[in-house]
Every structure is written in C-alpha cells, then in structure tokens.
Design an enzyme around this catalytic site. Structure first.
Site, PDB file in Angstrom:
ATOM      1  N   GLU A 191      -7.139  -6.261  25.903  1.00 40.57           N
ATOM      2  CA  GLU A 191      -8.519  -5.921  25.445  1.00 40.57           C
ATOM      3  C   GLU A 191      -9.213  -7.173  24.780  1.00 40.57           C
ATOM      4  O   GLU A 191     -10.434  -6.930  24.674  1.00 40.57           O
ATOM      5  CB  GLU A 191      -8.370  -4.570  24.387  1.00 40.57           C
ATOM      6  CG  GLU A 191      -7.727  -3.434  24.921  1.00 40.57           C
ATOM      7  CD  GLU A 191      -8.481  -2.723  25.786  1.00 40.57           C
ATOM      8  OE1 GLU A 191      -9.083  -3.496  26.683  1.00 40.57           O
ATOM      9  OE2 GLU A 191      -8.489  -1.503  25.752  1.00 40.57           O
ATOM     10  N   HIS A 193       1.108  -4.082  21.972  1.00 44.19           N
ATOM     11  CA  HIS A 193       1.393  -3.315  23.250  1.00 44.19           C
ATOM     12  C   HIS A 193       2.488  -2.452  23.005  1.00 44.19           C
ATOM     13  O   HIS A 193       3.717  -2.944  22.718  1.00 44.19           O
ATOM     14  CB  HIS A 193       1.178  -4.311  24.280  1.00 44.19           C
ATOM     15  CG  HIS A 193       0.859  -3.436  25.398  1.00 44.19           C
ATOM     16  ND1 HIS A 193       1.729  -3.011  26.227  1.00 44.19           N
ATOM     17  CD2 HIS A 193      -0.448  -3.283  25.925  1.00 44.19           C
ATOM     18  CE1 HIS A 193       1.118  -2.185  27.226  1.00 44.19           C
ATOM     19  NE2 HIS A 193      -0.098  -2.551  27.110  1.00 44.19           N
TER      20      HIS A 193
HETATM   21  N1  ACO Z   1      -2.289  -5.050  14.130  1.00 40.05           N
HETATM   22  C1  ACO Z   1      -1.607  -4.827  13.197  1.00 40.05           C
HETATM   23  N2  ACO Z   1      -0.420  -4.211  13.117  1.00 40.05           N
HETATM   24  C2  ACO Z   1       0.137  -3.755  13.986  1.00 40.05           C
HETATM   25  C3  ACO Z   1      -0.784  -3.721  15.421  1.00 40.05           C
HETATM   26  C4  ACO Z   1      -2.159  -4.450  15.171  1.00 40.05           C
HETATM   27  N3  ACO Z   1      -2.684  -4.677  16.407  1.00 40.05           N
HETATM   28  N4  ACO Z   1      -0.096  -3.306  16.357  1.00 40.05           N
HETATM   29  C5  ACO Z   1       0.992  -2.659  15.792  1.00 40.05           C
HETATM   30  N5  ACO Z   1       1.050  -3.290  14.575  1.00 40.05           N
HETATM   31  C6  ACO Z   1       2.258  -2.792  13.511  1.00 40.05           C
HETATM   32  C7  ACO Z   1       2.278  -1.254  13.288  1.00 40.05           C
HETATM   33  O1  ACO Z   1       1.532  -0.898  12.146  1.00 40.05           O
HETATM   34  C8  ACO Z   1       3.836  -0.989  13.133  1.00 40.05           C
HETATM   35  O2  ACO Z   1       4.118  -1.572  11.830  1.00 40.05           O
HETATM   36  P1  ACO Z   1       5.194  -0.767  10.793  1.00 40.05           P
HETATM   37  O3  ACO Z   1       6.331  -0.598  11.824  1.00 40.05           O
HETATM   38  O4  ACO Z   1       5.437  -1.342   9.811  1.00 40.05           O
HETATM   39  O5  ACO Z   1       4.136   0.683  10.645  1.00 40.05           O
HETATM   40  C9  ACO Z   1       4.529  -1.913  13.974  1.00 40.05           C
HETATM   41  O6  ACO Z   1       3.406  -2.959  14.359  1.00 40.05           O
HETATM   42  C10 ACO Z   1       4.537  -1.266  15.326  1.00 40.05           C
HETATM   43  O7  ACO Z   1       3.653  -0.606  15.876  1.00 40.05           O
HETATM   44  P2  ACO Z   1       3.569   0.875  16.701  1.00 40.05           P
HETATM   45  O8  ACO Z   1       2.481   1.683  16.128  1.00 40.05           O
HETATM   46  O9  ACO Z   1       4.927   1.130  16.962  1.00 40.05           O
HETATM   47  O10 ACO Z   1       3.200   0.347  17.967  1.00 40.05           O
HETATM   48  P3  ACO Z   1       3.043   1.165  19.216  1.00 40.05           P
HETATM   49  O11 ACO Z   1       3.644   0.638  20.426  1.00 40.05           O
HETATM   50  O12 ACO Z   1       2.799   2.399  19.136  1.00 40.05           O
HETATM   51  O13 ACO Z   1       1.391   0.671  19.339  1.00 40.05           O
HETATM   52  C11 ACO Z   1      -0.679  -0.170  19.956  1.00 40.05           C
HETATM   53  C12 ACO Z   1       0.754  -0.011  20.435  1.00 40.05           C
HETATM   54  C13 ACO Z   1      -1.208   1.157  19.916  1.00 40.05           C
HETATM   55  C14 ACO Z   1      -1.403  -0.873  21.077  1.00 40.05           C
HETATM   56  C15 ACO Z   1      -0.990  -0.806  18.687  1.00 40.05           C
HETATM   57  O14 ACO Z   1      -0.191  -2.144  18.979  1.00 40.05           O
HETATM   58  C16 ACO Z   1      -2.136  -1.023  18.333  1.00 40.05           C
HETATM   59  O15 ACO Z   1      -2.733  -0.016  17.627  1.00 40.05           O
HETATM   60  N6  ACO Z   1      -3.153  -2.191  18.527  1.00 40.05           N
HETATM   61  C17 ACO Z   1      -4.264  -2.215  18.322  1.00 40.05           C
HETATM   62  C18 ACO Z   1      -5.143  -1.538  19.061  1.00 40.05           C
HETATM   63  C19 ACO Z   1      -5.426  -2.209  20.614  1.00 40.05           C
HETATM   64  O16 ACO Z   1      -5.559  -3.269  20.702  1.00 40.05           O
HETATM   65  N7  ACO Z   1      -5.135  -1.302  21.664  1.00 40.05           N
HETATM   66  C20 ACO Z   1      -5.294  -1.570  23.032  1.00 40.05           C
HETATM   67  C21 ACO Z   1      -3.949  -1.688  23.710  1.00 40.05           C
HETATM   68  S1  ACO Z   1      -3.954  -2.350  25.503  1.00 40.05           S
HETATM   69  C22 ACO Z   1      -4.445  -0.903  26.310  1.00 40.05           C
HETATM   70  O17 ACO Z   1      -4.236   0.234  25.898  1.00 40.05           O
HETATM   71  C23 ACO Z   1      -5.144  -1.151  27.585  1.00 40.05           C
END
Ligand code: ACO
Length: 359
Positions: free
Chosen positions: A301, A246
């Site tokens: 989610e 998140h």
């Molecule tokens: N699975 C695997 N790796 C992840 C996940 C995940 N669910 N979430 C983040 N990471 C990793 C990223 O790949 C990144 O790695 P890196 O630094 O080696 O490239 C690191 O963790 C940081 O990720 P960011 O992209 O900076 O996180 P951000 O804050 O931009 O994204 C998000 C948040 C979009 C929710 C992300 O965690 C994600 O894609 N989760 C999966 C989709 C999801 O569950 N979405 C619903 C969110 S809740 C809502 O919106 C109501």
C-alpha cells in the site's frame, strides 16, 4: 485456532502462492518479477481465468470484448442509475456493481472485469460535478480507465504504469477479500455477489483501504526532517503506520518494489518520491526499535499510494483502483471455488451462557 485464522488452510488453489518468509509472490506459475511491467491487464485476466472460463474470448479478441462490456455498463448503469454522490467512491462503485445482473456465465465475467474501470472513473467525475466520459472500446482497459477519468488520452507511460499496478495486485492467496468472495461463490449466489463481497472486505483500512491514509501521512509530514517526530507521535497515540506490516510477509512485500520501479519509470515527481523514501526509512527504523520481536516491513500500500497519486487518482479512490486489479483474482477464485463444488461452512465453538435448567 487463532482469532485471525492464519493457521487454517481453507482452499487448494492453482492461482497464487505467497511465500511470506522469502518475500515471493507467484501467480499461475509466474513470479511477480516476470509479470509486473511485462503484462497488460487483459493478458493477466486471460492468465488467471485460463481453464475456468472456457468461452472467454481469445487474447486477440479480449480487449475488444472488454471494450464492449465497458460501453454496455456505461449505457445501462452509469447513464441510468441515480447513485448519491454523497457516498464515498468505493461505496459508489459498490452500489453500481450491485446493479449488474448476477450470473456465472462469460458475459457476467466480462462485465465484472470491466465494471470497476467504468464505475471508478464515473464516480470520481460525478463527485466533482463533471459529466462521466463514455468508454472508448478501441483502447486497452488501463488506457481507457485513465481517459474516462481525465477526458484526455493518457501517455503510453501512464497506461503502462497503471497496467503494472493492476497486474501487481491481481491476486494474493487467500487474503480477506478473496476469502469473502470464495465464501459467497460457494453458495452459488453468482459472480456479482462474490465480487460485491470482495469490494466490501477490501474497503477496510486494514486491507485495501490503507493507501489513502498513506498520502495523508506524507502530506502531514511535509518534509523528510519531520518524519521521525511525526511518526513517533502517531505511535505514542496508539496509531498504526499505514503501509507497514502484513499478516503473511515477514520480509519486505515484493509488490512494494514492483510499484517503486513503476513510479521511477513514470518519471513521477522526484521530490515526492524522496519524501516517501525518507518516511519509509524512518518508519522502518522506529518500528524495529518499538517492536523488536515482530518484523514489520513496507507493504504494497505504501508505494501504491505514490503511484496512483502520480496517475491522477484522488486518495479516496485508491481502493477502487485496487478493486479494478483484484477483481481478476476474485473472479478466478470464485470460479475455482464453484468448480470445486463445496459450500464453505466452518464450525464455531459456542462460549455463551447455556439456558437455565428448569427447577
Ligand atoms: N504500525 C504500528 N504497529 C503495527 C503495525 C503498523 N503498521 N502493524 C502491526 N503493528 C503491531 C501491532 O500493533 C501489534 O502489536 P502488539 O503485539 O504490541 O499489539 C503487532 O504489530 C502485530 O500486529 P498484528 O495486528 O498481529 O498484525 P496482523 O497480522 O493482524 O495485521 C496488518 C496485519 C492489519 C496489515 C497490520 O500490520 C496493519 O494494521 N498495518 C497497517 C495497515 C495497512 O498497511 N494495511 C494494508 C495491508 S496490505 C493489504 O491488505 C493489501
């Protein structure tokens, strides 16, 4: 400034506060624990819109006013419009919502609160080749949503579980869809346009589009013993695990537990819940091993997927149900933005080439 604007404050709001370090969500002075499981969709809408829509019907009249709005939308949009059923459910509700006349008055607010309930149920039935079921204005919005979906009156427990979900996701600070709604509202385009912007942003898998893929993941894993291998393979492919991570929370998303509680109260399939818990534990362990410097926890989610599945919604419609809950927040933010009065118009830094100087 970071690319994702997380270090930018773009609004002062009385609507909700997300404390990502403590895992705490407050909406209009109430913690999520006080609200989820104790508040109906109608009570939540009245709470969020309090002071922003002075002529909103009083709480005792609001369920009937919403019921009348559902009937009006069924007659003027569902029975009149020709929407291709080849569209996905979110695209169908987006198309139907676009047919609601724009405005900022109380009638528009009521129609928009009612719209995702009527349009989600109708879209899902039309896609199955079934006739849409007309609203029953005497029911609560949660009970009528389930009735319009299945054609049968839901149990009290089912309606209560949907109310818990809708209240849990009603608002969440300046998330992507709410920001989109506020930007559009700030141009004075009208509340329908603001809600359409919210639906558009919510549709993406990085925002409200994640719970459908959570079900696909659980189905593909099949049994708790397969979880680790399946999850490792997905991460090796470069996939993200849906339902984890998140932008704001650095601890467990408090909404995940509110929804897990609702699933237990509903008495949903215990085998499914056991599988989900095993997958959750395996995913958290693997994410800790692979991303030791980043706290990736369960988000809203993950258990949304289980709860909405147990209530009979198809995975491709989960985002529509999210929109039903979040419309309350979009409308309150749009109204707050309009009351504040300023157009949102940030700056950008040009990094492209400059015109060549004439020799
Ligand atoms: N699975 C695997 N790796 C992840 C996940 C995940 N669910 N979430 C983040 N990471 C990793 C990223 O790949 C990144 O790695 P890196 O630094 O080696 O490239 C690191 O963790 C940081 O990720 P960011 O992209 O900076 O996180 P951000 O804050 O931009 O994204 C998000 C948040 C979009 C929710 C992300 O965690 C994600 O894609 N989760 C999966 C989709 C999801 O569950 N979405 C619903 C969110 S809740 C809502 O919106 C109501």
């Amino acid at each position: 400034m970071s690319d994702g604007l997380e270090d930018v404050v773009a609004a002062h709001t009385v609507l909700s506060e997300v404390d990502g370090a403590a895992g705490r969500l407050v909406m209009r002075g109430h913690s999520l624990d006080e609200l989820a499981g104790h508040t109906s969709f109608e009570e939540m809408a009245a709470l969020m819109l309090d002071g922003f829509v002075p002529d909103l019907p009083a709480m005792k009249d609001l369920p009937a006013a919403l019921g009348a709005a559902r009937q009006e939308l069924f007659a003027t949009v569902v029975q009149e419009a020709v929407i291709p059923v080849t569209l996905g459910p979110v695209e169908m509700i987006r198309a139907m919502t676009a047919l609601v006349p724009d405005g900022e008055d109380v009638g528009t607010v009521l129609r928009l609160l009612a719209a995702p309930a009527v349009f989600t149920a109708a879209s899902l039935r039309l896609r199955q080749g079934l006739a849409p079921v007309a609203p029953d204005p005497s029911l609560s919005q949660a009970a009528d949503t389930l009735r319009m979906l299945t054609g049968k009156a839901p149990t009290k427990q089912q309606a209560a579980a949907l109310d818990t979900y809708l209240v849990t996701v009603a608002d969440h600070g300046l998330n992507a869809s709410t920001f989109a709604s506020r930007v559009v509202a700030s141009t004075r385009a009208g509340l329908v346009s603001a809600v359409l912007a919210g639906i558009g942003a919510l549709k993406g898998p990085l925002h409200g589009g994640a719970p459908g893929p959570v079900i696909e993941m659980l189905d593909a894993i099949g049994a708790p013993g397969n979880a680790r291998t399946w999850l490792e393979t997905a991460l090796d492919r470069g996939d993200r695990l849906m339902g984890f991570g998140h932008r704001i929370y650095r601890v467990r998303d408090p909404r995940a537990d509110a929804l897990k509680g609702a699933i237990r109260r509903l008495g949903a399939d215990s085998g499914r819940l056991a599988l989900a818990e095993a997958v959750e534990q395996a995913a958290l362990a693997i994410l800790r091993e692979r991303k030791p410097n980043r706290t990736l926890e369960t988000n809203v989610e993950f258990y949304t997927a289980l709860l909405l599945e147990a209530l009979g919604f198809s995975p491709d419609s989960f985002t529509c149900v999210f929109a039903l809950g979040r419309t309350t927040g979009w409308l309150a933010h749009a109204k707050e933005q309009i009351a504040g009065g300023r157009l949102i118009r940030p700056q950008s830094v040009y990094v492209g080439p400059q015109p060549r100087q004439a020799a």
